[in-house]
Motif scaffolding. Sequence first.
Motif, short mmCIF file in Angstrom:
data_model
loop_
_atom_site.label_atom_id
_atom_site.label_comp_id
_atom_site.label_asym_id
_atom_site.label_seq_id
_atom_site.Cartn_x
_atom_site.Cartn_y
_atom_site.Cartn_z
N ALA A 122 1.10 -1.18 0.06
CA ALA A 122 -0.20 -0.03 -0.14
C ALA A 122 0.77 1.22 -0.14
N LEU A 123 0.21 2.40 0.23
CA LEU A 123 0.93 3.70 -0.01
C LEU A 123 1.88 4.23 0.96
N THR A 124 1.57 3.98 2.22
CA THR A 124 2.48 3.98 3.09
C THR A 124 3.77 3.43 3.03
N LEU A 127 5.56 5.06 0.22
CA LEU A 127 6.59 6.22 0.60
C LEU A 127 7.66 5.81 1.30
N TRP A 148 -0.13 15.28 5.14
CA TRP A 148 -0.54 14.01 5.94
C TRP A 148 0.50 13.85 6.98
N TYR A 151 3.76 11.41 7.23
CA TYR A 151 5.20 11.83 6.50
C TYR A 151 6.22 11.98 7.67
N ASN A 196 0.85 16.04 -3.14
CA ASN A 196 -0.04 14.97 -2.95
C ASN A 196 -1.79 15.73 -3.13
N ASN A 200 -4.55 15.27 1.47
CA ASN A 200 -4.94 14.83 2.78
C ASN A 200 -3.98 15.89 3.94
N ASP A 233 2.33 11.42 -4.33
CA ASP A 233 1.33 10.79 -3.41
C ASP A 233 0.09 10.93 -4.03
N ALA A 235 -2.77 9.01 -3.33
CA ALA A 235 -3.64 7.96 -2.64
C ALA A 235 -5.06 8.11 -3.14
N TYR A 236 -5.37 9.45 -3.40
CA TYR A 236 -7.19 9.65 -3.59
C TYR A 236 -7.17 9.95 -4.90
N THR A 270 -6.09 1.47 -2.19
CA THR A 270 -6.48 1.73 -0.84
C THR A 270 -7.75 2.61 -0.84
N LYS A 271 -7.56 3.76 -1.30
CA LYS A 271 -8.78 4.63 -1.31
C LYS A 271 -9.46 4.45 -2.56
N ARG A 279 -3.96 -3.89 1.67
CA ARG A 279 -2.42 -3.57 1.72
C ARG A 279 -1.87 -3.50 0.42
C1 LIG Z 1 -1.97 11.22 1.68
C2 LIG Z 1 -1.94 9.98 2.03
N1 LIG Z 1 -1.18 9.23 1.54
C3 LIG Z 1 -1.07 7.68 1.82
C4 LIG Z 1 -1.98 7.14 2.53
C5 LIG Z 1 -1.50 5.98 3.20
O1 LIG Z 1 -2.39 4.88 2.36
P1 LIG Z 1 -2.37 3.36 2.51
O2 LIG Z 1 -3.41 3.13 3.62
O3 LIG Z 1 -2.53 2.81 1.36
O4 LIG Z 1 -0.81 3.07 3.05
C6 LIG Z 1 -2.69 7.88 3.21
C7 LIG Z 1 -3.89 7.29 4.30
O5 LIG Z 1 -4.45 8.10 5.13
C8 LIG Z 1 -3.02 9.23 3.05
O6 LIG Z 1 -3.85 10.11 3.45
#
Ligand SMILES: Cc1ncc(COP(=O)(O)O)c(C=O)c1O
Length: 432
Positions: A122-124, A127, A148, A151, A196, A200, A233, A235-236, A270-271, A279
Motif C-alpha cells: 500500500a501507499l505508506t 512512501l 499528512w 510523513y 499529494n 490529505n 502521493d 492516494a486519492y 486503498t482509497k 495493503r
Molecule cells: C495522503 C495519504 N497518503 C498515503 C496514505 C496511506 O495509504 P495506505 O493505507 O495505502 O498506506 C494515506 C492514508 O490515509 C494518505 O492520506
Amino acid sequence: MSKINPLAEALNKDLQDGAPQIFDMLSTRGKSIYFPSKGILGQTAESKGAKINATIGTAFEEDGSPLALECMEAMVNVPSESFLYASSFGVQRLREEWGRLLAVKNPGLQGKTYSLPVVTAALTHALSVSGYMFVDSGDTMILPDLYWDNYDLVFSEAYGAEFSFYNTFSGGGYDVEAFSQALRANRAGKKIVLLNFPNNPTGYTVTEEEAKALTVSIRQAAEEGNQVVVLLDDAYFGLVYEEGIARESLFSHLVDLHPNVLAVKLDGPTKEDYVWGFRVGFMTFGFRGAGDKHLKALENKAAGIVRGNISNVPNLSQSILLKGYTAPEYSAQKKQKYEILSSRARKIRAVLEKHPEYAQSYEIMPFNSGYFMCVKPIGVTAEAVRKELLTNFDTGVIVLSGLIRLAFSSVPTDRIEELFENLHAAIQTLRR
Ligand SMILES: Cc1ncc(COP(=O)(O)O)c(C=O)c1O
C-alpha cells in the motif's frame, strides 16, 4: 560506505550509462540496494518446471497443488495459488493491468514511457520505499505546510529528512509561487519534492492551470541544473468533484518533462478502490529519455527494498484485485461509489450556502476532491472545538495544523447538515 554488491553495481552501471543524473538522485542506501536475483529467488525461478523442485520454502500436496488448509481455502473464491508467495515485484499480471489502467485513467500518459509498476504493501510502504531509495539523513524534502502527518514518521523519523514547508494556499488557490520559491531556494542540486493531490488533510486538488504552473516551475528548476525527484502521493486519485480541477495525475506532465526530473508515482487501490485493509500499492517511475534498462534498474532497486523489508505483498489481496479489475461490473460499481462521495461534497456546498451565518464561526478551506475538507475555527482553538464536539455533540473530528479536518467520506449524507450545525453551535458555545 560498505562494499557495494556486484548486483547493485550492475544496476548502478545501467543508470550511469545514459542517465547519470538519475543515479545521482539515489540515496546512499538507494545506490547500494539491488534485487537478489542470484539468491534463493533467482535459483527458484531457474528451477521452475523441474521434475523435482526442492527450492523455495513453500509446501505442496502430493499432487503438486499448493498445500493449504481446506477450511481456509473454502473461504476465498480465488485459486489456491494465491496462498503461495507473490514475487517481490508483485504479481506480474496485476502490475501489467495497473500499468495499463494508468494510461486509461490518465489519457495524457498514452504513448509515453514509464516503468512497470512495482507492488508495495500500500501507499505508506510505497512512501517508505521512496525514502529508502532517495532520502539520505539531512536531505531536505519540499512539501506544503498542510500535509499528512504520517510523513513525519515515514521520512523524518525513519530516514532523517528535513522538511522545508511552503505555504499551501494563497487567495483561495494553491500557492504555486511559494512552491516555486521553495524549489528554487538554495543552490542548484538534488531536490526532493512531495506532492499529494487530492490532498490529505485539505481535500484540495490543483486546478488545471495550477497543475500547468507547477509543471512549469519544476521544468525551470530542472533547466537551472537542479535534479528534482518528484514523489507524487496519488492516494486519492480519481476522486475529483468539481469542474476545472486537474483530473489527471501530475505524472502525465512530469514523466517526459526533463531528464533532470524523476517522477515517482505512488498510488494504489486503498482509497481509489475502497480496499483499505488489502495493503496493496504501486510505485511507478518515469523521466524524459528513460530507456528500458534505466527503468528496469529502478524497478529492481524498489523490488530489492520490498524483498528486504516485507519480502512480498499479500498474494491474496493481489489476486482479488486482479479479478476485480477484469470483472465486467468493475467500472459501473466504481462510478456508483464515486457518486456517493461526490454527492456528499455537493451536499456540503449546499449546506454552507444555506447557512451563511456559519462563516461567523469557521472559515472554509479550499476543497474540491478526496475524502476530506478542513475548516478553520474563528476565535477559538481547533482542539477546544474538537473536545467540545466530542463531549457535548457526540461528534468526532480530527485536529491537524490548527485546522479541523472533516472526513466526509465516512459521514452519511443525511448527517452532513447536522455535522456543520454542530460545528457552528460548538464554536458559539465556546465563545460565549
Ligand atoms: C495522503 C495519504 N497518503 C498515503 C496514505 C496511506 O495509504 P495506505 O493505507 O495505502 O498506506 C494515506 C492514508 O490515509 C494518505 O492520506
